[in-house]
Design an enzyme around this catalytic site. Structure first.
Site, PDB file in Angstrom:
ATOM      1  N   CYS A 185      -2.573   8.591   2.991  1.00  0.00           N
ATOM      2  CA  CYS A 185      -2.322   8.137   1.618  1.00  0.00           C
ATOM      3  C   CYS A 185      -3.392   8.612   0.646  1.00  0.00           C
ATOM      4  O   CYS A 185      -3.103   8.862  -0.516  1.00  0.00           O
ATOM      5  CB  CYS A 185      -2.236   6.610   1.577  1.00  0.00           C
ATOM      6  SG  CYS A 185      -0.817   5.932   2.461  1.00  0.00           S
TER       7      CYS A 185
ATOM      8  N   GLU B 159       0.873  -1.173   0.000  1.00  0.00           N
ATOM      9  CA  GLU B 159       0.000   0.000   0.000  1.00  0.00           C
ATOM     10  C   GLU B 159       0.908   1.220   0.000  1.00  0.00           C
ATOM     11  O   GLU B 159       1.559   1.512   1.001  1.00  0.00           O
ATOM     12  CB  GLU B 159      -0.915  -0.011   1.227  1.00  0.00           C
ATOM     13  CG  GLU B 159      -1.874  -1.176   1.282  1.00  0.00           C
ATOM     14  CD  GLU B 159      -2.896  -1.174   0.168  1.00  0.00           C
ATOM     15  OE1 GLU B 159      -3.114  -0.110  -0.462  1.00  0.00           O
ATOM     16  OE2 GLU B 159      -3.492  -2.237  -0.086  1.00  0.00           O
TER      17      GLU B 159
END
Length: 475
Positions: A283, A249
């Site tokens: 993110c 990720e």
């Protein structure tokens, strides 16, 4: 007086001779010490996880589910304490720290439920002429030791997204939390031990990526690596891991498109939170806003007003909206990026100044796509607003990125919404919401440099298992 914490390896709470400082990200003061692992201790943790796996893989699903359920309850029982720790070690404003605690409990709750629904399938072997008089089915089995490497920005919930699915599937874990935010992981280990997790199933080792991280990644005893962090480190993990499962990720420069039919007041309010919560260190934090030129001036005015109204400062203040950056290096980096953009012609409509460890939320207009604040991941409280005339051009601009994690679109036109779903090269499209929306049972992950694989409890579990095929010859 700083508190000295211990860490959990092979069911034992240990200290090491050398401790790492944990600093209050707002004041800069050291408030805790944690044991610093070396290669020897990391290998001990891996060995312990490997040994524990032999028994834990056979623990009945209902018992694994019960441990996860008790963990969720344990998190809620210590919610205020954990939220305070997140405020201090991550600099996250209290209300967002508490949200993270509540989400983490929910993540473990989802894992508890999913642990009881792992299943295989029967297969019609005689669909092939070579399979006559045979029957078959497949099972899903845990892969073994999972190396989990987590970042600073969600020091509890991103750990939960790796640990909870691993335990649900009968795997064991060696966890390396970010060195700047290790305390949430230690508290989680305490809670899971109390919940009945057997010795050696979860091991926490704290230290540098070059020592602890590489040892975990390279070890042939770890069967899967799950990592959240930067694309550069993700690339190195892929190169070093060898033949094993890897979930990555990574980064993003998330975008949201706003059409004139959106409720601009509500949309601007939501976009401000999406851009600046956790100082933009998320993110999927909203970084690029593409607004139809018919409403761009009105939206920008609303957005700037709401940005200037944010309460910035000590994250322990219950009214705080934006706390400090994680460290001086990151603060100086983003300050340089914003100044460079302004020197190149961008207009600073709000914020964009450093004060202590705080970076005041910055709003930029008149940007170009090649500026760092647009084409790279800012990971800071900086957002750029760009007007567009043509909807197809807006879609193309969103896609014109090395990243592809999530994107948002505000419109009441179902055809435009579905066109965005069809054309945007991202892992998730949020309709009438921003790129930042996530709840913890949804599949989550990105395309391009944003990563490999998917998290979200059920989806993480799928890649933490392997398939075993069984065929029975009835002749």
């Amino acid at each position: 007086m700083p508190k000295h914490y211990r860490t959990l390896v092979n069911g034992k709470w240990i200290e090491t001779g050398k401790g790492l400082e944990v600093k209050n990200k707002f004041s800069g003061e050291t408030f805790a010490y944690v044991p610093q692992a070396d290669e020897t201790l990391t290998n001990e943790a891996i060995d312990a996880a490997e040994a524990a796996f032999r028994l834990f893989r056979r623990m009945p699903a209902h018992k694994r589910s019960d441990i996860l359920e008790k963990t969720a309850q344990g998190i809620l029982e210590r919610a205020d304490e954990i939220a305070e720790i997140i405020c201090l070690e991550a600099g996250k404003a209290w209300k967002f720290s508490m949200n993270e605690v509540l989400r983490s409990a929910e993540t473990f709750k989802f894992a508890s439920e999913e642990a009881k629904h792992i299943h295989g399938e029967t297969i019609q072997v005689d669909a092939s002429k070579f399979g006559e008089n045979r029957m078959g089915y497949f099972l899903r089995e845990p892969v073994g030791v999972i190396g989990a490497i987590t970042p600073f920005n969600f020091p509890l919930n991103l750990v939960a997204h790796k640990v909870a699915p691993a335990i649900a599937t009968g795997n064991t874990v060696v966890l390396k939390p970010a060195s700047s935010t290790p305390l949430s992981s230690i508290i989680l280990a305490e809670i899971m031990e109390k919940a009945g997790l057997p010795a050696g199933v979860l091991n926490v080792v704290i230290g540098s990526g070059a020592t602890v991280g590489d040892t975990i990644v390279i070890s042939p005893k770890t069967k899967k690596i799950t990592f959240t962090g930067s694309p550069g480190v993700g690339d190195q993990i892929m190169r070093k891991a060898g033949i094993k499962k890897v979930t990555l990720e990574l980064g993003n420069n998330s975008a949201t498109i706003i059409e004139p039919d959106a409720d601009l007041e509500k949309t601007a309010a939501r976009c401000v939170v999406s851009a600046f919560s956790n100082s933009g260190q998320v993110c999927i934090s909203l970084q690029r806003i593409y607004v139809n030129s018919k409403c761009a001036d009105e939206f920008t005015k609303l957005f700037v007003e709401k940005t200037k109204a944010l309460k910035v400062g000590d994250p322990m203040d219950k009214a705080c909206d934006v706390g400090p950056m994680i460290d001086a290096k990151e603060l100086n980096r983003i300050d340089a990026w914003v100044k460079e953009a302004v020197a190149q012609g961008a207009v600073l409509a709000a914020g964009g100044r450093a004060e202590g460890m705080i970076y005041y939320p910055a709003v930029l207009t008149n940007v170009t796509e090649d500026m760092k604040v647009m084409c790279m991941e800012t990971f800071a409280p900086v957002v750029s607003i760009v007007a567009y005339d043509n909807f197809d051009d807006a879609l193309a601009k969103v896609n014109d990125s090395d990243f592809g994690l999530q994107a948002g679109i505000y419109t009441t036109d179902i055809n435009k919404a579905m066109k965005a779903v069809d054309e945007l090269d991202v892992g998730g499209v949020m309709i009438n919401d921003t790129s930042t929306f996530r709840v913890d049972h949804l599949p989550y992950g990105g395309n391009k440099l944003s990563g490999l694989g998917r998290e979200g409890v059920k989806f993480a579990m799928e890649d933490m298992m392997t398939i075993k095929m069984v065929m029975i010859n009835r002749n």
